[in-house]
Design a protein around this motif. Structure first.
Motif, PDB file in Angstrom:
ATOM      1  N   CYS A  99       0.832  -1.201   0.000  1.00  0.00           N
ATOM      2  CA  CYS A  99       0.000   0.000   0.000  1.00  0.00           C
ATOM      3  C   CYS A  99       0.869   1.254   0.000  1.00  0.00           C
ATOM      4  O   CYS A  99       0.614   2.199  -0.736  1.00  0.00           O
ATOM      5  CB  CYS A  99      -0.927  -0.023   1.206  1.00  0.00           C
ATOM      6  N   THR A 100       1.908   1.255   0.811  1.00  0.00           N
ATOM      7  CA  THR A 100       2.831   2.391   0.875  1.00  0.00           C
ATOM      8  C   THR A 100       3.544   2.590  -0.457  1.00  0.00           C
ATOM      9  O   THR A 100       3.654   3.715  -0.949  1.00  0.00           O
ATOM     10  CB  THR A 100       3.873   2.176   1.996  1.00  0.00           C
TER      11      THR A 100
ATOM     12  N   ASN B 260       0.973   3.893  -3.124  1.00  0.00           N
ATOM     13  CA  ASN B 260       0.599   5.291  -2.879  1.00  0.00           C
ATOM     14  C   ASN B 260       1.728   6.263  -3.187  1.00  0.00           C
ATOM     15  O   ASN B 260       1.472   7.402  -3.567  1.00  0.00           O
ATOM     16  CB  ASN B 260       0.127   5.473  -1.440  1.00  0.00           C
ATOM     17  N   SER B 261       2.971   5.825  -3.037  1.00  0.00           N
ATOM     18  CA  SER B 261       4.097   6.723  -3.294  1.00  0.00           C
ATOM     19  C   SER B 261       4.483   6.775  -4.770  1.00  0.00           C
ATOM     20  O   SER B 261       5.206   7.668  -5.179  1.00  0.00           O
ATOM     21  CB  SER B 261       5.310   6.306  -2.463  1.00  0.00           C
ATOM     22  N   ASP B 262       3.973   5.847  -5.581  1.00  0.00           N
ATOM     23  CA  ASP B 262       4.290   5.819  -7.001  1.00  0.00           C
ATOM     24  C   ASP B 262       3.258   6.638  -7.770  1.00  0.00           C
ATOM     25  O   ASP B 262       2.061   6.388  -7.671  1.00  0.00           O
ATOM     26  CB  ASP B 262       4.287   4.367  -7.499  1.00  0.00           C
ATOM     27  N   SER B 263       3.708   7.622  -8.539  1.00  0.00           N
ATOM     28  CA  SER B 263       2.780   8.494  -9.260  1.00  0.00           C
ATOM     29  C   SER B 263       1.972   7.730 -10.317  1.00  0.00           C
ATOM     30  O   SER B 263       0.840   8.089 -10.618  1.00  0.00           O
ATOM     31  CB  SER B 263       3.542   9.638  -9.928  1.00  0.00           C
TER      32      SER B 263
ATOM     33  N   SER C 296      -0.700   5.516  -8.063  1.00  0.00           N
ATOM     34  CA  SER C 296      -1.304   6.106  -6.863  1.00  0.00           C
ATOM     35  C   SER C 296      -2.827   6.162  -6.882  1.00  0.00           C
ATOM     36  O   SER C 296      -3.448   6.249  -5.824  1.00  0.00           O
ATOM     37  CB  SER C 296      -0.747   7.506  -6.628  1.00  0.00           C
ATOM     38  N   ASP C 297      -3.452   6.100  -8.058  1.00  0.00           N
ATOM     39  CA  ASP C 297      -4.917   6.166  -8.095  1.00  0.00           C
ATOM     40  C   ASP C 297      -5.583   4.791  -7.985  1.00  0.00           C
ATOM     41  O   ASP C 297      -6.794   4.680  -8.077  1.00  0.00           O
ATOM     42  CB  ASP C 297      -5.401   6.899  -9.339  1.00  0.00           C
TER      43      ASP C 297
END
Length: 150
Positions: free
Chosen positions: A25-26, A29-32, A35-36
């Motif tokens: 999850c981390t 979420n940190s990958d552009s 992230s969606d």
């Protein structure tokens, strides 16, 4: 500090699953690029999102009456039939996510509704969706079929 192998032996299976999920999850979420995606993402969704970024697939939004819009990813050269299968698959994933166990009869859905784009009905299952002008980030809608007169 303990080695990862030693740490893995001291933790329970459930703890390892939880650590893995939170790490994924981390990372997502940190990958552009990713992230969606939802927190409980599956491999199929990651692969589809990467295909969109490389221009191999397109994103189509499906509008439904009083329901959230569905975001469906299909290959660029997909046929109407491929699009319908992708909608069914996406809706199945969506239903699992919200915890709904209702069985959907897609045969009934496609007999009752058509997909439409800019007042064009996608009626030929064999033709490519690009023939109807469907491109990336367009919105399709379910349209009630008119009954044929006998």
């Amino acid at each position: 500090m303990e080695q990862p192998g030693e740490l893995a032996n001291t933790l329970s299976h459930d703890d390892l699953i939880e650590i893995t999920k939170s790490s994924l999850c981390t990372l997502i979420n940190s990958d552009s690029l990713l992230s969606d995606l939802p927190p409980d993402v599956i491999l199929e969704e990651v692969i589809a999102q990467i295909a969109v970024e490389f221009g191999q697939s397109i994103t189509v939004f499906i509008s439904r009456d009083d329901e959230p819009v569905l975001k469906v990813i299909v290959p660029q050269n997909a046929s109407v039939s491929d699009l319908k299968k992708a909608i069914a698959r996406h809706f199945e994933i969506y239903q699992k996510r919200i915890g709904n166990k209702v069985k959907i009869s897609w045969k009934y859905i496609w007999k009752t509704y058509d997909l439409s784009f800019d007042s064009l009905i996608l009626d030929n299952n064999c033709s490519p969706i690009e023939n109807y002008g469907v491109t990336n980030k367009v919105t399709l809608a379910f349209k009630k079929r008119k009954k044929k007169r006998k």
